[in-house]
Scaffold this active site. Structure first.
Site, PDB file in Angstrom:
ATOM      1  N   GLU A 107       0.030 -12.528  -2.741  1.00  0.00           N
ATOM      2  CA  GLU A 107      -0.508 -12.699  -1.392  1.00  0.00           C
ATOM      3  C   GLU A 107      -2.015 -12.895  -1.448  1.00  0.00           C
ATOM      4  O   GLU A 107      -2.709 -12.251  -2.233  1.00  0.00           O
ATOM      5  CB  GLU A 107      -0.249 -11.439  -0.570  1.00  0.00           C
ATOM      6  CG  GLU A 107       1.201 -11.207  -0.251  1.00  0.00           C
ATOM      7  CD  GLU A 107       1.386  -9.955   0.601  1.00  0.00           C
ATOM      8  OE1 GLU A 107       2.543  -9.639   0.886  1.00  0.00           O
ATOM      9  OE2 GLU A 107       0.379  -9.308   0.957  1.00  0.00           O
ATOM     10  N   CYS A 120      -9.330 -12.380   0.657  1.00  0.00           N
ATOM     11  CA  CYS A 120      -8.830 -11.126   0.087  1.00  0.00           C
ATOM     12  C   CYS A 120      -7.713 -11.514  -0.879  1.00  0.00           C
ATOM     13  O   CYS A 120      -6.694 -12.083  -0.463  1.00  0.00           O
ATOM     14  CB  CYS A 120      -8.309 -10.213   1.195  1.00  0.00           C
ATOM     15  SG  CYS A 120      -7.617  -8.661   0.566  1.00  0.00           S
ATOM     16  N   CYS A 127       2.212  -3.483  -7.855  1.00  0.00           N
ATOM     17  CA  CYS A 127       1.100  -2.562  -8.106  1.00  0.00           C
ATOM     18  C   CYS A 127       1.627  -1.314  -8.798  1.00  0.00           C
ATOM     19  O   CYS A 127       2.662  -0.776  -8.403  1.00  0.00           O
ATOM     20  CB  CYS A 127       0.410  -2.187  -6.796  1.00  0.00           C
ATOM     21  SG  CYS A 127      -1.021  -1.116  -7.035  1.00  0.00           S
ATOM     22  N   CYS A 131       0.751   4.126  -4.054  1.00  0.00           N
ATOM     23  CA  CYS A 131       0.299   4.933  -2.920  1.00  0.00           C
ATOM     24  C   CYS A 131       1.472   5.114  -1.953  1.00  0.00           C
ATOM     25  O   CYS A 131       2.212   4.159  -1.685  1.00  0.00           O
ATOM     26  CB  CYS A 131      -0.866   4.234  -2.207  1.00  0.00           C
ATOM     27  SG  CYS A 131      -2.320   4.022  -3.253  1.00  0.00           S
ATOM     28  N   CYS A 134       1.923   2.624   1.113  1.00  0.00           N
ATOM     29  CA  CYS A 134       1.689   1.194   0.877  1.00  0.00           C
ATOM     30  C   CYS A 134       2.927   0.494   0.340  1.00  0.00           C
ATOM     31  O   CYS A 134       3.577   0.992  -0.584  1.00  0.00           O
ATOM     32  CB  CYS A 134       0.535   1.040  -0.104  1.00  0.00           C
ATOM     33  SG  CYS A 134       0.248  -0.672  -0.582  1.00  0.00           S
ATOM     34  N   CYS A 350      -1.476  -5.458   3.096  1.00  0.00           N
ATOM     35  CA  CYS A 350      -1.096  -5.956   1.787  1.00  0.00           C
ATOM     36  C   CYS A 350       0.326  -5.549   1.430  1.00  0.00           C
ATOM     37  O   CYS A 350       0.771  -4.454   1.689  1.00  0.00           O
ATOM     38  CB  CYS A 350      -2.081  -5.502   0.715  1.00  0.00           C
ATOM     39  SG  CYS A 350      -1.990  -3.799   0.240  1.00  0.00           S
TER      40      CYS A 350
HETATM   41  S1  SF4 Z   1      -2.896   0.763  -1.559  1.00  0.00           S
HETATM   42 FE1  SF4 Z   1      -1.127  -0.398  -2.378  1.00  0.00          FE
HETATM   43  S2  SF4 Z   1      -2.031  -2.116  -3.534  1.00  0.00           S
HETATM   44 FE2  SF4 Z   1      -3.627  -0.597  -3.214  1.00  0.00          FE
HETATM   45  S3  SF4 Z   1      -3.581   0.708  -5.026  1.00  0.00           S
HETATM   46 FE3  SF4 Z   1      -2.259   1.705  -3.501  1.00  0.00          FE
HETATM   47  S4  SF4 Z   1      -0.182   0.938  -3.953  1.00  0.00           S
HETATM   48 FE4  SF4 Z   1      -1.639  -0.443  -4.984  1.00  0.00          FE
END
Ligand code: SF4
Length: 372
Positions: A107, A120, A127, A131, A134, A350
């Site tokens: 993306e 961005c 990833c 988190c 996310c 994201c």
């Molecule tokens: S917010 Fe999402 S993209 Fe960013 S580090 Fe955490 S899991 Fe990874």
């Protein structure tokens, strides 16, 4: 270890010399030209076509002889992605889902803000950080992105800009942890910054990390004036470990030390990113704890209200709550900004577009990491 879409692994698709121009410094391309008895000015001509005039293929390079265009096309590719999806918000934010030859997707987002045009972009496919708020962490890391793939995202976003409002900023705040793909990210940043490349000033480039102290120190010594943003999201270690499980071995104390080192080495103030999650990290006591962190390093704070999506595990705080939190910091001398949420009517946080496209199972939600 994750697979890198490096040149050798893709070489079999064409020839053993198949290379990706967008990830190649001018000096390397000049060396290729020399190997083929071509003068250095030819290399500069090609880079002007690609990075100044926006040529997507060698056929467009009309001041190069046909045999030379054929030679270049045999050895090099310029754009490797297709645009799988495009979404446009009423606020002008445009999000692209790029698909690579191996089926992986990335993306990238154009964020218009008055005169500023920010790309961005992502540093990894998926990833590894995970988190809990996310979507990008769902499914973990698929693979690293190559330098050319990182630069290509910025180029694709640049294609969305116009002459009156050219691309002005690049932020590595999309999917992935940039400092966990250090070599590719730095190679890409150098091309984004290079005069022969995208020619974006280093001070207009931001690398956002969840916080890898050794890599922050390494970045500080690269001789680049890029901005560093640390995704803090919590003012104490216990809460931070809940929100960012990957950070369990990195204390806030370690991050403060690395942030201080970054400032001492570069003279660049660090930005602390702080996603406000209603009832989780947005109480006055959290603001007091955050103030104490800010007093120990040269930094400013970006507050971003969480972007709600389906299957919420977290809630977006009210606007007044965010401003109360900000005022609490401000009254104690902290330089703080409450960032606008962008693209609320599209999947602009994201990971959301990619998650929907790939039908990645949902265990959490996405956040906007597009903050500058
Ligand atoms: S917010 Fe999402 S993209 Fe960013 S580090 Fe955490 S899991 Fe990874």
């Amino acid at each position: 270890m994750s697979k890198h879409r490096g040149q050798p692994s893709r070489a079999s698709e064409r020839t053993s010399e198949w290379r990706y121009l967008l990830g190649t410094p001018l000096e390397t391309f000049t060396a290729f030209c020399a190997e083929h008895d071509l003068p250095a000015y030819r290399a500069r001509q090609v880079y002007e076509w690609v990075f100044r005039k926006g040529a997507e293929g060698f056929e467009a390079m009309t001041n190069l002889a046909k045999p030379l265009r054929t030679l270049l096309a045999e050895h090099w590719t310029i754009y490797a992605s297709t645009i799988a999806q495009r979404q446009e918000s009423t606020d002008g934010t445009i999000k692209l889902l790029l698909q690579w030859a191996d089926g992986a997707t990335s993306e990238c987002v154009l964020i218009p803000d008055e005169k500023r045009r920010t790309a961005c972009i992502s540093s990894q496919v998926g990833c590894p950080v995970g988190c809990t708020f996310c979507a990008s962490g769902i499914g973990g890391l698929q693979r690293q992105l190559a330098p050319s793939e990182i630069v290509e995202q910025a180029m694709r976003v640049r294609q969305l800009c116009d002459d009156a409002h050219p691309l002005s900023n690049v932020v590595l705040m999309g999917l992935g942890e940039p400092l966990a793909n250090y070599g590719s990210v730095l190679a890409a940043v150098r091309i984004v910054n290079a005069e022969a490349g995208l020619n974006i000033g280093a001070r207009k480039i931001t690398i956002s990390t969840v916080g890898l102290p050794s890599q922050i120190r390494r970045l500080a010594r690269e001789g680049l004036q890029v901005n560093l943003a640390i995704s803090l999201h919590a003012p104490n270690d216990a809460l931070r470990k809940q929100l960012i499980p990957w950070a369990k071995n990195v204390s806030i104390e370690d991050l403060v030390a690395a942030g201080r080192d970054f400032f001492d080495t570069t003279g660049r103030e660090v930005t602390l990113e702080y996603i406000l999650l209603a009832g989780v990290n947005d109480q006055l006591d959290h603001a007091h704890q955050l103030t104490k962190i800010c007093r120990r390093m040269r930094c400013n704070v970006n507050l971003i209200r969480y972007n709600p999506v389906a299957d919420l595990g977290y809630q977006r705080p009210e606007s007044f709550a965010a401003h109360t939190f900000a005022e609490e910091l401000r009254s104690r001398g902290v330089n703080v900004h409450v960032r606008k949420s962008r693209g609320l009517d599209i999947d602009a946080a994201c990971g959301q577009l990619r998650r929907k496209s790939a039908d990645v199972s949902t265990k959490g939600v996405s956040i906007p990491r597009i903050a500058r």
